[in-house]
Scaffold this motif. Structure first.
Motif, PDB file in Angstrom:
ATOM      1  N   HIS A 231       0.816  -1.214   0.000  1.00  0.00           N
ATOM      2  CA  HIS A 231       0.000   0.000   0.000  1.00  0.00           C
ATOM      3  C   HIS A 231       0.848   1.263   0.000  1.00  0.00           C
ATOM      4  O   HIS A 231       0.397   2.301   0.450  1.00  0.00           O
ATOM      5  CB  HIS A 231      -0.941   0.000   1.199  1.00  0.00           C
ATOM      6  CG  HIS A 231      -1.879  -1.171   1.184  1.00  0.00           C
ATOM      7  ND1 HIS A 231      -2.905  -1.276   0.293  1.00  0.00           N
ATOM      8  CD2 HIS A 231      -1.917  -2.292   1.930  1.00  0.00           C
ATOM      9  CE1 HIS A 231      -3.552  -2.412   0.503  1.00  0.00           C
ATOM     10  NE2 HIS A 231      -2.965  -3.047   1.486  1.00  0.00           N
TER      11      HIS A 231
ATOM     12  N   TRP B 235      -8.598   7.412  -2.805  1.00  0.00           N
ATOM     13  CA  TRP B 235      -9.631   6.453  -2.411  1.00  0.00           C
ATOM     14  C   TRP B 235      -9.882   5.435  -3.522  1.00  0.00           C
ATOM     15  O   TRP B 235     -10.107   4.257  -3.261  1.00  0.00           O
ATOM     16  CB  TRP B 235     -10.925   7.188  -2.062  1.00  0.00           C
ATOM     17  CG  TRP B 235     -11.926   6.267  -1.444  1.00  0.00           C
ATOM     18  CD1 TRP B 235     -12.885   5.545  -2.091  1.00  0.00           C
ATOM     19  CD2 TRP B 235     -12.036   5.939  -0.066  1.00  0.00           C
ATOM     20  NE1 TRP B 235     -13.584   4.786  -1.187  1.00  0.00           N
ATOM     21  CE2 TRP B 235     -13.083   5.009   0.061  1.00  0.00           C
ATOM     22  CE3 TRP B 235     -11.343   6.347   1.069  1.00  0.00           C
ATOM     23  CZ2 TRP B 235     -13.461   4.484   1.288  1.00  0.00           C
ATOM     24  CZ3 TRP B 235     -11.725   5.816   2.282  1.00  0.00           C
ATOM     25  CH2 TRP B 235     -12.773   4.895   2.385  1.00  0.00           C
TER      26      TRP B 235
ATOM     27  N   GLN C 127      -9.032   4.073   5.205  1.00  0.00           N
ATOM     28  CA  GLN C 127      -9.227   2.780   4.545  1.00  0.00           C
ATOM     29  C   GLN C 127      -8.693   1.618   5.377  1.00  0.00           C
ATOM     30  O   GLN C 127      -8.988   0.463   5.092  1.00  0.00           O
ATOM     31  CB  GLN C 127      -8.553   2.775   3.171  1.00  0.00           C
ATOM     32  CG  GLN C 127      -9.251   3.635   2.154  1.00  0.00           C
ATOM     33  CD  GLN C 127      -8.527   3.637   0.822  1.00  0.00           C
ATOM     34  OE1 GLN C 127      -7.305   3.651   0.759  1.00  0.00           O
ATOM     35  NE2 GLN C 127      -9.302   3.629  -0.248  1.00  0.00           N
TER      36      GLN C 127
END
Length: 105
Positions: free
Chosen positions: A4, A65, A92
């Motif tokens: 990520h 997002w 998130q």
């Protein structure tokens, strides 16, 4: 590269290897489509403002997002965009918050 990991880049910075350039202020559907393909999506955001530009920050949050992981922004916007991208990742659940506080009233 972390699963990520996200980058906020200014002009002249090295773009992550294998990044797919979605262009400048691309349609949200294009960013979502490219992110679903699994690559690193690069979005270019432009502004002439010397202070953090609310419109640019809002766009960065939406793109983050949707899965964009690299952002090319003007130098004066970089710190604010980094905060926005980090906040989206925290919301998130892919990054712990920088500071966790519990409000007790």
């Amino acid at each position: 590269m972390g699963l990520h990991e996200r980058w906020v880049l200014t002009s002249g910075a090295d773009v992550p290897e294998g990044a797919v350039d979605a262009g400048a202020a691309p349609p949200a559907a294009r960013v979502a489509e490219l992110a679903e393909a699994g690559g690193v999506v690069l979005v270019t955001l432009e502004s002439d403002e010397p202070e953090p530009d609310p419109g640019l920050l809002a766009a960065a949050s939406v793109y983050a997002w949707l899965g964009a992981r690299a952002f090319l922004v003007p130098g004066p916007q970089a710190d604010a965009v980094r905060q926005v991208v980090d906040m989206v990742a925290s919301i998130q659940g892919v990054r712990p918050p920088a500071a966790a506080r519990r409000g007790l009233a």
